[in-house]
Scaffold this motif. Structure first.
Motif, mmCIF file in Angstrom:
data_model
loop_
_atom_site.group_PDB
_atom_site.id
_atom_site.type_symbol
_atom_site.label_atom_id
_atom_site.label_comp_id
_atom_site.label_asym_id
_atom_site.label_seq_id
_atom_site.Cartn_x
_atom_site.Cartn_y
_atom_site.Cartn_z
ATOM 1 N N GLU A 15 0.830 -1.204 0.000
ATOM 2 C CA GLU A 15 0.000 0.000 0.000
ATOM 3 C C GLU A 15 0.868 1.259 0.000
ATOM 4 O O GLU A 15 0.535 2.252 -0.653
ATOM 5 C CB GLU A 15 -0.946 -0.012 1.195
ATOM 6 N N GLU A 16 1.982 1.215 0.715
ATOM 7 C CA GLU A 16 2.906 2.345 0.708
ATOM 8 C C GLU A 16 3.490 2.557 -0.685
ATOM 9 O O GLU A 16 3.643 3.689 -1.135
ATOM 10 C CB GLU A 16 4.027 2.134 1.723
ATOM 11 N N PHE A 19 0.881 4.208 -2.756
ATOM 12 C CA PHE A 19 0.800 5.627 -2.409
ATOM 13 C C PHE A 19 1.957 6.388 -3.056
ATOM 14 O O PHE A 19 1.758 7.460 -3.636
ATOM 15 C CB PHE A 19 0.819 5.819 -0.888
ATOM 16 N N PHE A 22 1.212 6.836 -6.620
ATOM 17 C CA PHE A 22 0.213 7.891 -6.783
ATOM 18 C C PHE A 22 0.897 9.260 -6.763
ATOM 19 O O PHE A 22 0.636 10.102 -7.622
ATOM 20 C CB PHE A 22 -0.848 7.813 -5.666
ATOM 21 N N LEU A 52 -1.191 16.119 1.337
ATOM 22 C CA LEU A 52 -0.888 14.684 1.255
ATOM 23 C C LEU A 52 -0.734 14.069 2.643
ATOM 24 O O LEU A 52 -1.210 12.959 2.897
ATOM 25 C CB LEU A 52 0.365 14.436 0.419
ATOM 26 N N SER A 55 -4.103 13.634 4.088
ATOM 27 C CA SER A 55 -4.911 12.682 3.330
ATOM 28 C C SER A 55 -4.396 11.250 3.424
ATOM 29 O O SER A 55 -5.151 10.297 3.203
ATOM 30 C CB SER A 55 -4.955 13.095 1.852
ATOM 31 N N TYR A 56 -3.132 11.083 3.703
ATOM 32 C CA TYR A 56 -2.470 9.776 3.704
ATOM 33 C C TYR A 56 -3.260 8.683 4.436
ATOM 34 O O TYR A 56 -3.419 7.585 3.900
ATOM 35 C CB TYR A 56 -1.073 9.926 4.302
ATOM 36 N N ARG A 58 -6.271 8.140 4.643
ATOM 37 C CA ARG A 58 -7.474 7.754 3.899
ATOM 38 C C ARG A 58 -7.159 7.037 2.590
ATOM 39 O O ARG A 58 -8.073 6.638 1.870
ATOM 40 C CB ARG A 58 -8.318 9.002 3.579
ATOM 41 N N TYR A 59 -5.896 6.851 2.274
ATOM 42 C CA TYR A 59 -5.515 6.287 0.983
ATOM 43 C C TYR A 59 -6.196 4.943 0.708
ATOM 44 O O TYR A 59 -6.811 4.750 -0.332
ATOM 45 C CB TYR A 59 -3.994 6.158 0.858
ATOM 46 N N ASP A 65 -7.302 5.433 -6.945
ATOM 47 C CA ASP A 65 -6.551 6.675 -7.109
ATOM 48 C C ASP A 65 -7.430 7.846 -7.517
ATOM 49 O O ASP A 65 -7.154 8.986 -7.165
ATOM 50 C CB ASP A 65 -5.415 6.490 -8.121
ATOM 51 N N PHE A 68 -9.081 9.047 -4.325
ATOM 52 C CA PHE A 68 -8.064 9.646 -3.468
ATOM 53 C C PHE A 68 -7.563 10.963 -4.058
ATOM 54 O O PHE A 68 -7.345 11.930 -3.330
ATOM 55 C CB PHE A 68 -6.895 8.679 -3.246
ATOM 56 N N VAL A 72 -7.523 14.532 -2.207
ATOM 57 C CA VAL A 72 -6.322 15.349 -2.016
ATOM 58 C C VAL A 72 -6.542 16.748 -2.593
ATOM 59 O O VAL A 72 -6.148 17.747 -1.974
ATOM 60 C CB VAL A 72 -5.073 14.685 -2.640
#
Length: 176
Positions: A15-16, A19, A22, A52, A55-56, A58-59, A65, A68, A72
């Motif tokens: 997931e990182e 992100f 993204f 960011l 918002s992070y 909630r990714y 995307d 998200f 953002v």
């Protein structure tokens, strides 16, 4: 800054990476939107980073995307308004953006710089309304909700801002 309830949950390594992808793919467009709002590349970077960071958490929960990205962009707009309301002073427009805003070639680059100069001359609320309405392609209702103003006020700022831009020396010479 208060921590979002989901901020304590950490993202998995995959997931990182998503992100990070993204941010790599969409970071330039987010920065350009922030630059149009602030007129300053460093403040634009701060604005995007702040949005960011907020918002992070909630990714993953937003699912994709597109959702998200919209989240953002909303965070950028709301953060800008928050800073503006706290009288974030010292705003000085830059001569040009480090990254192109769109188009290609020398002529379009000149138009981008001139448009940025013309936008920088507008009062902050007019500039915010025009960026949200025409760059972010938001409706009158969305813009009003993001900025915390009435829809009629959005229409007034749009009309006055467009009239000012039409009369600006920065953009007048580019009309054919």
């Amino acid at each position: 800054m208060t921590e979002h309830p989901a901020a304590s949950a950490t993202l998995s390594l995959e997931e990182e990476r998503d992100f990070d992808r993204f941010v790599t793919v969409r970071g330039g467009r987010l920065w350009r939107a922030a630059w149009l709002l602030t007129g300053d590349r460093h403040k634009a970077e701060d604005l995007v980073q702040t949005a960011l960071a907020r918002s992070y958490p909630r990714y993953v929960s937003l699912g994709n995307d597109e959702s998200f990205g919209a989240y953002v962009r909303t965070a950028i707009s709301r953060t800008y308004v928050s800073w503006w309301r706290r009288r974030w002073n010292g705003e000085v427009p830059t001569e040009s953006a480090d990254e192109p805003v769109g188009g290609s070639g020398e002529a379009s680059g000149e138009v981008r710089v001139d448009l940025a100069r013309a936008l920088a001359e507008l009062p902050r609320m007019q500039r915010a309304v025009l960026v949200l309405r025409f760059f972010e392609d938001r409706s009158v209702a969305e813009t009003a909700a993001l900025l915390g103003i009435a829809e009629g006020t959005v229409k007034t700022h749009t009309s006055r801002g467009c009239a000012t831009l039409r009369g600006s020396n920065h953009v007048r010479e580019h009309h054919v």
